[in-house]
Write an enzyme that holds these catalytic residues in place. Sequence first.
Site, PDB file in Angstrom:
ATOM      1  CG  ASP A 111      -4.406  -1.463   0.618  1.00 31.17           C
ATOM      2  OD1 ASP A 111      -3.502  -2.153   1.126  1.00 31.17           O
ATOM      3  OD2 ASP A 111      -4.486  -0.229   0.752  1.00 31.17           O
TER       4      ASP A 111
ATOM      5  CB  SER B 263      -0.961  -0.051   1.188  1.00 29.59           C
ATOM      6  OG  SER B 263      -1.991   0.897   1.042  1.00 29.59           O
TER       7      SER B 263
END
Length: 292
Positions: free
Chosen positions: A170, A45
């Site tokens: 993510d 991320s």
Amino acid sequence: MVIQSNIYDTALIFEGGGMRASYTAGFVNQLLENELYFDYVAGISAGASHSVNYLSRDQERTRKSFVELVKDPNFGGWGSLIKGEGYFRAKYIYEDTPHKNAALPLDFETFMDNPAKMRVGAFDINKGEIVYLKKEEVREMKDLMKMVRASSSMPMFMPITEFKGRNYLDGGIAGGVALEAAKKDGYKKYFVILTRPKGYRKSPVKFGPLIKAYYRKYPKVVEALLTRHIRYNQTLDELEAMEKSGKAFLVYPDQMPISNRERNFEKLAKTYELGYRQGKRDVEKWKRFLEK
């Protein structure tokens, strides 16, 4: 100039955390200022963005990515979320800004010339597992930035990202710290930059019914989100045990004054300065661990 590494036995790992990475951007820049160049970096991320900025050795981009960029009118907000572009406008942030004369130009040549390996974790929504995308897969800048976008596609706040025929969200869904990637690649010593203060443990999600409804077509995403806290907390337990045995050095922020969705420039600028000053204070400790 020949780009070289000088730390070969330790994996550098960046935790995700959205805009909390404004704090850890200060740590990244202390690594760069002190010429601490790891030959292996893994991130998830926001940690994927840190990985790219670190390997391109760009201190200015490191700060701008999590501070100045929020002033860009194209950055995002509730309006762009309603339009389906994401609260953070993923395509713009990752695919439009890195070009020359754009908001966040990336020194792609330096990135590619850097001999260090990179792993970027993204969650494959059909397989229901994290996949570590590799620097070796990068042929041009659009490949790299699509990888970072895939790793950073925050559930519910950003759209699903397609990359090479697979759909991703993510990588933090699978936990948030890329320890397993470094272990699988043979590393036994770890320098881990975290985005939560020491002692933090993740609680179960509060909006289970909403998640189930939103991702009803992707049951593996639902399952991963509902059990994420277990994997995350297990990883922190493992890292703390490694730290006690001398195998890991964990860099925690002294405080974390913002959330992962913060968009206030002044708050982000102050948060970056907190991280930068903490890194300057602690860098000699970092060096002692890395020199063992």
